[in-house]
Design an enzyme around this catalytic site. Structure first.
Site, PDB file in Angstrom:
ATOM      1  N   HIS A  18      19.618  -5.771 -13.616  1.00 25.41           N
ATOM      2  CA  HIS A  18      19.618  -6.249 -15.012  1.00 25.41           C
ATOM      3  C   HIS A  18      19.747  -7.777 -15.047  1.00 25.41           C
ATOM      4  CE1 HIS A  18      21.553  -2.117 -15.935  1.00 25.41           C
ATOM      5  NE2 HIS A  18      20.355  -2.078 -16.494  1.00 25.41           N
ATOM      6  N   LYS A  42      24.980   9.580 -23.334  1.00 29.72           N
ATOM      7  CA  LYS A  42      25.411   9.345 -21.950  1.00 29.72           C
ATOM      8  C   LYS A  42      26.918   9.108 -21.930  1.00 29.72           C
ATOM      9  CE  LYS A  42      21.297   6.895 -20.142  1.00 29.72           C
ATOM     10  NZ  LYS A  42      20.839   5.578 -19.668  1.00 29.72           N
ATOM     11  N   ARG A  92      11.044  -0.446 -13.204  1.00 30.32           N
ATOM     12  CA  ARG A  92      11.240  -0.296 -11.760  1.00 30.32           C
ATOM     13  C   ARG A  92      10.173   0.563 -11.114  1.00 30.32           C
ATOM     14  NH1 ARG A  92      17.152   1.880 -12.922  1.00 30.32           N
ATOM     15  NH2 ARG A  92      15.906   2.435 -14.726  1.00 30.32           N
ATOM     16  N   SER A 130      22.255   1.923 -12.701  1.00 29.90           N
ATOM     17  CA  SER A 130      23.698   1.965 -12.963  1.00 29.90           C
ATOM     18  C   SER A 130      24.265   3.305 -12.502  1.00 29.90           C
ATOM     19  CB  SER A 130      23.969   1.800 -14.458  1.00 29.90           C
ATOM     20  OG  SER A 130      23.459   0.583 -14.919  1.00 29.90           O
TER      21      SER A 130
HETATM   22  P1  ADP Z   1      18.722   2.308 -21.090  1.00 26.93           P
HETATM   23  O1  ADP Z   1      19.753   3.383 -21.181  1.00 26.93           O
HETATM   24  O2  ADP Z   1      18.303   1.739 -22.411  1.00 26.93           O
HETATM   25  O3  ADP Z   1      17.533   2.604 -20.199  1.00 26.93           O
HETATM   26  P2  ADP Z   1      19.744   0.648 -18.979  1.00 26.93           P
HETATM   27  O4  ADP Z   1      21.002  -0.152 -18.998  1.00 26.93           O
HETATM   28  O5  ADP Z   1      19.700   1.783 -18.040  1.00 26.93           O
HETATM   29  O6  ADP Z   1      19.526   1.088 -20.462  1.00 26.93           O
HETATM   30  O7  ADP Z   1      18.500  -0.310 -18.719  1.00 26.93           O
HETATM   31  C1  ADP Z   1      18.162  -1.380 -19.560  1.00 26.93           C
HETATM   32  C2  ADP Z   1      16.826  -1.945 -19.130  1.00 26.93           C
HETATM   33  O8  ADP Z   1      16.946  -2.513 -17.829  1.00 26.93           O
HETATM   34  C3  ADP Z   1      15.707  -0.916 -19.012  1.00 26.93           C
HETATM   35  O9  ADP Z   1      14.479  -1.506 -19.415  1.00 26.93           O
HETATM   36  C4  ADP Z   1      15.678  -0.584 -17.548  1.00 26.93           C
HETATM   37  O10 ADP Z   1      14.391  -0.124 -17.140  1.00 26.93           O
HETATM   38  C5  ADP Z   1      15.997  -1.957 -16.953  1.00 26.93           C
HETATM   39  N1  ADP Z   1      16.581  -1.853 -15.608  1.00 26.93           N
HETATM   40  C6  ADP Z   1      17.511  -0.993 -15.188  1.00 26.93           C
HETATM   41  N2  ADP Z   1      17.799  -1.172 -13.879  1.00 26.93           N
HETATM   42  C7  ADP Z   1      17.008  -2.200 -13.467  1.00 26.93           C
HETATM   43  C8  ADP Z   1      16.786  -2.836 -12.206  1.00 26.93           C
HETATM   44  N3  ADP Z   1      17.438  -2.442 -11.111  1.00 26.93           N
HETATM   45  N4  ADP Z   1      15.906  -3.861 -12.152  1.00 26.93           N
HETATM   46  C9  ADP Z   1      15.220  -4.242 -13.275  1.00 26.93           C
HETATM   47  N5  ADP Z   1      15.350  -3.663 -14.480  1.00 26.93           N
HETATM   48  C10 ADP Z   1      16.238  -2.646 -14.587  1.00 26.93           C
END
Ligand code: ADP
Length: 163
Positions: A18, A42, A92, A130
């Site tokens: 992120h 979640k 990803r 995460s």
């Molecule tokens: P959500 O529950 O809205 O998917 P996340 O916190 O899981 O929220 O992810 C927020 C954004 O960050 C999403 O667009 C996700 O694809 C992106 N994301 C999550 N992990 C990574 C990563 N390792 N590298 C780049 N982008 C990521």
């Protein structure tokens, strides 16, 4: 006019993946607003307020990034209220693409002027999420290199309190 992007997510917790997207977004836009949204489906490891504090500490050296709590509002409404013309999201894999495409198209229906901008995950972070990191940490594995130091520390403390 200032180009503002909203980066919405659950960030439970924020990972270096992120952070990489935020850093690259901060170089593209005048301002990036990280929207911590409360995802009711979640189970959350950190409370929304803890997430905001931890993300603020992790982005403190990025001067054009700020963090907000996005409680029960639609993402497009939050973006419009901020004057943000862009949503920032990371991709990803093909699996992310499928999911992100549906959300982006729905958001386009709701707010046609709001453009979703996708950044491909950097290869060193494209395999992390995460949820995988939390699972490894719960069982004592070391994933320090994938987390901002302040967040790794907070997770280890929470795990040890719950033991
Ligand atoms: P959500 O529950 O809205 O998917 P996340 O916190 O899981 O929220 O992810 C927020 C954004 O960050 C999403 O667009 C996700 O694809 C992106 N994301 C999550 N992990 C990574 C990563 N390792 N590298 C780049 N982008 C990521």
């Amino acid at each position: 006019m200032k180009k503002i992007a909203l980066f919405p997510g659950s960030f439970d917790p924020l990972t270096n993946g992120h952070l990489d997207t935020i850093t690259r977004g901060a170089a593209l836009f005048d301002e990036v607003v990280v929207g911590v949204f409360v995802n009711t489906s979640k189970k959350s490891f950190f409370t929304p307020k803890e997430k905001v504090q931890l993300i603020e500490a992790s982005v403190s050296d990025l001067k054009n990034v700020r963090v907000i709590l996005q409680e029960h509002d639609l993402t497009v409404d939050v973006a419009n209220a901020l004057g943000a013309k862009f949503l920032l999201r990371g991709i990803r894999s093909v699996k992310d693409y499928e999911y992100e495409k549906d959300i982006a198209q729905m958001n386009q229906h709701l707010s046609p002027d709001l453009e979703t901008v996708f950044l491909l995950a950097s290869p060193e972070y494209s395999h992390i999420s995460s949820s995988i990191l939390k699972e490894v940490i719960q069982f004592g594995g070391d994933v320090e290199k994938y987390l901002p130091p302040v967040i790794n520390q907070a997770i280890v403390e929470k795990r040890d309190q719950n033991e």
